[in-house]
Design a protein around this motif. Structure first.
Motif, PDB file in Angstrom:
ATOM      1  N   SER A 328      -0.148  42.527  28.204  1.00  2.00           N
ATOM      2  CA  SER A 328      -0.791  43.396  27.227  1.00  2.00           C
ATOM      3  C   SER A 328      -2.104  42.862  26.746  1.00  2.00           C
ATOM      4  N   THR A 329      -2.563  41.271  26.817  1.00  2.00           N
ATOM      5  CA  THR A 329      -3.650  40.808  26.415  1.00  2.00           C
ATOM      6  C   THR A 329      -4.891  41.477  27.727  1.00  2.00           C
ATOM      7  N   CYS A 330      -4.128  41.079  28.891  1.00  2.00           N
ATOM      8  CA  CYS A 330      -5.021  41.600  30.068  1.00  2.00           C
ATOM      9  C   CYS A 330      -5.124  42.946  30.238  1.00  2.00           C
ATOM     10  N   ALA A 331      -4.430  43.769  29.986  1.00  2.00           N
ATOM     11  CA  ALA A 331      -4.693  45.372  30.187  1.00  2.00           C
ATOM     12  C   ALA A 331      -5.632  45.532  28.772  1.00  2.00           C
ATOM     13  N   LEU A 332      -5.644  45.255  27.737  1.00  2.00           N
ATOM     14  CA  LEU A 332      -6.367  45.463  26.580  1.00  2.00           C
ATOM     15  C   LEU A 332      -7.775  44.946  26.950  1.00  2.00           C
ATOM     16  N   ALA A 333      -7.895  43.990  27.410  1.00  2.00           N
ATOM     17  CA  ALA A 333      -9.137  43.137  27.651  1.00  2.00           C
ATOM     18  C   ALA A 333      -9.752  43.925  28.676  1.00  2.00           C
ATOM     19  N   PHE A 334      -9.252  44.329  29.998  1.00  2.00           N
ATOM     20  CA  PHE A 334      -9.735  45.124  30.906  1.00  2.00           C
ATOM     21  C   PHE A 334     -10.320  46.480  30.388  1.00  2.00           C
ATOM     22  N   ARG A 335      -9.437  47.295  29.712  1.00  2.00           N
ATOM     23  CA  ARG A 335      -9.503  48.451  29.122  1.00  2.00           C
ATOM     24  C   ARG A 335     -10.928  48.567  28.113  1.00  2.00           C
ATOM     25  N   THR A 336     -10.945  47.481  27.315  1.00  2.00           N
ATOM     26  CA  THR A 336     -11.820  47.548  26.342  1.00  2.00           C
ATOM     27  C   THR A 336     -13.247  47.020  26.657  1.00  2.00           C
ATOM     28  N   LEU A 337     -13.213  46.018  27.762  1.00  2.00           N
ATOM     29  CA  LEU A 337     -14.586  45.599  28.462  1.00  2.00           C
ATOM     30  C   LEU A 337     -15.065  46.518  29.210  1.00  2.00           C
ATOM     31  N   ARG A 338     -14.068  47.252  29.960  1.00  2.00           N
ATOM     32  CA  ARG A 338     -14.628  48.039  30.980  1.00  2.00           C
ATOM     33  C   ARG A 338     -15.445  49.645  30.262  1.00  2.00           C
ATOM     34  N   MET A 339     -14.553  49.810  29.219  1.00  2.00           N
ATOM     35  CA  MET A 339     -15.151  50.906  28.719  1.00  2.00           C
ATOM     36  C   MET A 339     -16.490  50.946  27.861  1.00  2.00           C
ATOM     37  N   ASN A 340     -16.695  49.311  27.695  1.00  2.00           N
ATOM     38  CA  ASN A 340     -17.877  48.852  26.970  1.00  2.00           C
ATOM     39  C   ASN A 340     -18.913  48.329  27.970  1.00  2.00           C
ATOM     40  N   GLY A 341     -18.699  48.808  29.212  1.00  2.00           N
ATOM     41  CA  GLY A 341     -19.692  48.605  30.074  1.00  2.00           C
ATOM     42  C   GLY A 341     -19.803  47.197  30.797  1.00  2.00           C
ATOM     43  N   TYR A 342     -18.805  46.504  30.676  1.00  2.00           N
ATOM     44  CA  TYR A 342     -18.912  45.235  31.231  1.00  2.00           C
ATOM     45  C   TYR A 342     -18.291  45.282  32.614  1.00  2.00           C
ATOM     46  N   PHE A 376      -8.661  53.758  33.714  1.00  2.00           N
ATOM     47  CA  PHE A 376     -10.265  53.502  33.732  1.00  2.00           C
ATOM     48  C   PHE A 376     -10.562  53.089  35.340  1.00  2.00           C
ATOM     49  N   MET A 377     -10.445  54.001  36.256  1.00  2.00           N
ATOM     50  CA  MET A 377     -10.657  53.773  37.706  1.00  2.00           C
ATOM     51  C   MET A 377     -12.088  54.371  37.802  1.00  2.00           C
ATOM     52  N   ILE A 378     -12.974  53.677  38.218  1.00  2.00           N
ATOM     53  CA  ILE A 378     -14.344  53.981  38.517  1.00  2.00           C
ATOM     54  C   ILE A 378     -14.968  53.923  39.720  1.00  2.00           C
ATOM     55  N   TYR A 379     -14.150  53.050  40.676  1.00  2.00           N
ATOM     56  CA  TYR A 379     -14.822  52.794  42.144  1.00  2.00           C
ATOM     57  C   TYR A 379     -13.882  53.591  43.022  1.00  2.00           C
ATOM     58  N   HIS A 420       2.037  61.578  24.144  1.00  2.00           N
ATOM     59  CA  HIS A 420       0.676  62.081  23.941  1.00  2.00           C
ATOM     60  C   HIS A 420      -0.214  61.607  25.102  1.00  2.00           C
ATOM     61  N   ALA A 421      -0.237  60.205  25.508  1.00  2.00           N
ATOM     62  CA  ALA A 421      -0.952  59.706  26.371  1.00  2.00           C
ATOM     63  C   ALA A 421      -0.699  60.378  27.760  1.00  2.00           C
ATOM     64  N   LEU A 422       0.435  60.912  28.018  1.00  2.00           N
ATOM     65  CA  LEU A 422       0.860  61.512  29.402  1.00  2.00           C
ATOM     66  C   LEU A 422       0.207  62.807  29.363  1.00  2.00           C
ATOM     67  N   GLU A 423       0.158  63.475  28.128  1.00  2.00           N
ATOM     68  CA  GLU A 423      -0.238  64.772  28.080  1.00  2.00           C
ATOM     69  C   GLU A 423      -1.902  65.005  28.049  1.00  2.00           C
ATOM     70  N   TYR A 424      -2.417  64.107  27.485  1.00  2.00           N
ATOM     71  CA  TYR A 424      -3.755  64.105  27.216  1.00  2.00           C
ATOM     72  C   TYR A 424      -4.307  62.774  27.815  1.00  2.00           C
ATOM     73  N   PRO A 425      -4.709  62.599  28.961  1.00  2.00           N
ATOM     74  CA  PRO A 425      -5.562  61.354  29.337  1.00  2.00           C
ATOM     75  C   PRO A 425      -6.708  61.126  28.811  1.00  2.00           C
ATOM     76  N   PHE A 426      -7.416  59.837  28.482  1.00  2.00           N
ATOM     77  CA  PHE A 426      -8.429  59.708  27.875  1.00  2.00           C
ATOM     78  C   PHE A 426      -9.722  60.364  28.364  1.00  2.00           C
ATOM     79  N   LEU A 731     -18.809  59.717  37.679  1.00  2.00           N
ATOM     80  CA  LEU A 731     -19.548  60.037  36.392  1.00  2.00           C
ATOM     81  C   LEU A 731     -19.524  59.070  35.352  1.00  2.00           C
ATOM     82  N   LEU A 732     -18.351  58.404  35.406  1.00  2.00           N
ATOM     83  CA  LEU A 732     -17.853  57.553  34.167  1.00  2.00           C
ATOM     84  C   LEU A 732     -18.487  56.101  34.801  1.00  2.00           C
TER      85      LEU A 732
END
Length: 790
Positions: A328-342, A376-379, A420-426, A731-732
């Motif tokens: 949980s911590t790894c997933a949350l850290a990955f998502r939060t860091l990536r979406m904030n440009g790290y 959060f796939m960007i590459y 909701h997460a399945l129906e509406y991706p971020f 784009l992302l």
């Protein structure tokens, strides 16, 4: 049962964060630069607002976590390394003696009526600790009576079972018998517990992936446990699974200096009692940041969040176990860091995912966290992350269809979240739409359940909720005023007289208000919305409203710009459109000049001309029955899709300065191309049938024709969807990437905002006819959020 006796002692920091922040119902307290007459009510509201912010800032800087009677009892059982007849931590015993509840239990202050199994387990552990060292006879007797009276709850299906309860609780009853603790227990219930334990152990031994689970609940394994194999899970901090109870049980069975040092460090931080998990600081603070972002109030804490994420990124680069040993911590850290440009790679998270939802340690909340991270796939090379995303999606769908899914968070409507997460991706939900959903479904019960229950205001609290409601309603009131201004502008510019044109001012404004909603971005929103209305009018004019001569005259007037529309327009339609366009562009240019300190009107005119030229080319293709190649179509269609006049002028109004070099840079052009191409293809997929009937160009049939006629419509559509996915990820990546980027971050974000608008608008139809959208528009602009007082 009464909890008053022990309540003040279970939270080491004070609990002021749970106080009602007493916001006024009139959102007048936020600092937006709008001048209002001073009043005592406004001053009081502002004071409440600032006090609430201060409490939240403390949570970002430092996590707060409740202590655990269950884990403290196990630590109290640890013998001294110097003498097995003396406790290693006598202060823990004293704490137990001082914190028994009036009813004889050792329930926590956050006790819930469905947590009776947790209370039974904690109470039994406490009396075992006291009995082991021969202290607290009165407390032992009171605790024993509580267990005897409430013993039936141990097998009640309506009660929540802590992790490993079916194994640990019966084994602790065995310990009680070994200590000659006389518990008069109802025989049938006791037999049921023993049967369930044996059944659970048999299932675990036969189940792949249960080894870690059995090590985690090691204190419940008794003589069956192979402690040498358990110790392979020991972490660098000396603990097993960051669990004081597991670590204490391991030391009792197999003395180990690492275990002992870990227990000392936990007590050094928390005093004479320990929490259910330690350390949990990083996860708790990340959860606070996630709360603030999901509720739409993170902008009030940008400096604090930046500092916290910098710290998290350092831990990530150092390979901290606090991150990488917990899914949980790894997933949350990955998502939060990536979406904030790290810059974080997905390698670690893809290695974690296969082992994180198997055996008996599965929690749907962890799976959902991992799924959100995998989005959060960007590459292009992140194929493993893509595969994990697909597997997790399948897993969540299976769990959802099973009708029984479990979350470690008390009171969490997890099935609704998963659905909701399945129906509406971020990438397909606008910020303010998501904020409202999160606010309305916000669960401020911050109790979590592992082997025992625990809580933290970092996970959820009323301050987050009240601040987000206040902010949402305040911004919404401003948005209603802006929409009214937009509708006046439509009338003043006579655009409502153009009967061929769709009247979509509310939709055009909504797409701005639902994505960049802060009060200080009002000029950018109005530019976006007005140009959105104008592009809709011009699109309809080229499609159905104007003759070829009128279209050419409109282009000539924009090229000339200083022409007098009242004398040089032979068509009333052209006069209305050009006059509105000229006034609006000039107004936007003047506002941009104040921020940019340079003239940008000519660039905005250039943007509009690019659109008109591309629309004219499509009109000529249609008139000549010309079938372009896919490359020719796309290179023109991404411009004719008309996002340029909406998005690009708004960049000048979001705050940062944009030099001439920046707007001529390849990064600027690439962002525009990626956003517009994916938008055009999304539109073409939904409008294919209609446009074929109307004789218009469309990517789907063009792809079929250009591939030699061997491609089916289904295959062509699938190919377009694949291309959209690639364009969206690229784009992302450009929006989030810091290194080598030329454009300021707030400007790049507008391209992504428009992308989310497009994915929502074209989810089911052509973007303007969805009945579902009407409801969403009303919720974002017209309907304030009302929360019951508590």
């Amino acid at each position: 049962m009464s909890l008053l006796l022990c309540t003040p002692l279970f939270f080491s920091p004070n609990e002021s964060h749970l106080k009602n922040p007493c916001f006024s119902h009139v959102s007048a307290s936020l600092d937006t630069g709008i001048q209002r007459a001073p009043s005592s009510k406004m001053a009081s509201s502002l004071r409440c607002f600032e006090e609430t912010k201060a409490r939240i800032v403390k949570l970002i800087h430092k996590a707060e976590l409740s202590v655990s009677t269950y884990d403290t009892a196990w630590v109290a059982m640890v013998p001294s390394p110097n003498s097995s007849n003396e406790p290693c931590f006598p202060d823990c015993l004293t704490w137990l003696l001082e914190n028994q509840c009036y009813d004889g239990s050792w329930a926590c202050p956050h006790h819930h009526s469905f947590l009776k199994k947790d209370v039974l387990s904690s109470t039994l552990a406490c009396i075992l600790a006291l009995k082991k060292w021969g202290v607290g006879e009165e407390q032992i007797n009171n605790g024993a009576r509580f267990i005897e009276v409430n013993f039936a709850s141990a097998t009640e299906k309506s009660q929540i079972s802590p992790t490993g309860f079916d194994i640990i609780f019966p084994t602790m009853l065995d310990y009680a018998r070994d200590l000659f603790l006389d518990l008069r227990l109802e025989p049938t219930t006791l037999d049921d517990l023993i049967f369930k334990r044996d059944l659970e152990l048999k299932r675990c031994y036969q189940s792949q992936g249960s080894e870690a689970y059995l090590a985690y609940v090691a204190e419940g394994m008794g003589k069956l446990q192979d402690w040498e194999s358990v110790m392979k899970y020991q972490r660098k901090n000396g603990s097993l699974f960051n669990s004081p109870s597991t670590t204490a049980a391991a030391f009792i069975a197999l003395p180990n200096s690492g275990c002992l040092n870990y227990l000392h460090s936990a007590l050094k931080k928390f005093g004479n009692a320990v929490p259910a998990a330690f350390p949990l600081d990083l996860y708790s603070r990340l959860r606070t940041v996630d709360n603030l972002e999901s509720l739409g109030i993170s902008r009030y804490f940008q400096k604090e969040i930046q500092h916290m994420l910098d710290e998290t990124y350092r831990c990530w680069l150092q390979g901290s176990e606090e991150i990488f040993m917990d899914a949980s911590t790894c997933a949350l850290a990955f998502r939060t860091l990536r979406m904030n440009g790290y810059k974080v790679t997905s390698d670690s998270i893809t290695k974690l995912i296969p082992d994180s939802f198997c055996g008996n340690m599965k929690d749907i909340g962890t799976a959902l966290e991992l799924y959100r991270a995998s989005e959060f796939m960007i590459y292009p090379h992140e194929r493993d992350l893509e595969q994990q995303n697909l597997r997790l999606k399948d897993l969540l769908e299976q769990e959802l269809s099973s009708g029984f899914i479990h979350s470690s968070q008390l009171g969490r409507n997890i099935d609704s979240e998963v659905n909701h997460a399945l129906e509406y991706p971020f990438y397909a939900i606008m910020d303010r739409v998501a904020n409202r959903i999160n606010i309305e479904h916000y669960n401020f019960d911050n109790t979590r359940i592992m082997k025992t229950s625990y809580c933290s205001p970092n996970f959820a609290n009323k301050d987050f909720l009240f601040l987000s409601v206040e902010d949402f309603n305040h911004c919404q009131a401003m948005h209603r005023e802006e929409l009214a201004e937009l509708e006046r502008w439509v009338t003043e510019n006579r655009l409502d007289e153009l009967k061929f044109a769709r009247q979509k001012s509310a939709y055009c404004y909504f797409s701005a208000a639902a994505t960049f909603f802060a009060p200080e971005l009002s000029d950018a929103r109005m530019s976006w919305a007005k140009n959105g209305v104008l592009t809709t009018v011009v699109d309809d004019f080229f499609d159905v409203g104007g003759s070829v001569e009128e279209l050419k005259q409109l282009i000539q007037l924009v090229e000339t710009w200083d022409a007098d529309a009242s004398t040089e327009c032979s068509s009333q339609y052209v006069q209305i459109i050009f006059s509105a366009l000229r006034r609006t562009v000039s107004e936007i240019g003047d506002k941009a000049f104040k921020l940019q300190e340079r003239r940008v009107t000519n660039h905005i005119i250039e943007i509009w001309l690019g659109l008109l030229y591309s629309m004219m080319k499509e009109a000529e293709w249609t008139a000549d029955n010309h079938v372009p190649t896919m490359d020719d179509y796309i290179s023109n269609a991404y411009v004719s899709f008309a996002l340029g006049p909406i998005v690009l002028p708004s960049l000048y109004l979001v705050g940062p300065k944009l030099s001439e070099e920046m707007v001529r840079h390849s990064e600027y052009r690439t962002l525009f191309r990626l956003m517009s191409t994916s938008g055009r293809l999304l539109n073409d997929i939904q409008t294919c049938e209609k446009e074929l009937k109307d004789g218009k160009l469309n990517a789907i049939p063009l792809y079929m024709i250009n591939s030699g006629g061997d491609t089916s419509k289904y295959a062509a559509t699938r190919e377009m969807k694949s291309l959209i996915g690639c364009q969206r990820r690229e784009l992302l990546r450009l929006v989030l990437e810091r290194e080598g980027s030329v454009l300021p971050e707030p400007c790049k974000e507008l391209f992504w905002h428009m992308s989310t608008v497009l994915h929502l608008f074209y989810d089911k139809d052509d973007g303007f006819t969805s009945k579902d959208l009407i409801k969403v528009v009303n919720e974002v602009i017209h309907q304030p959020i009302v929360v019951k007082e508590f």
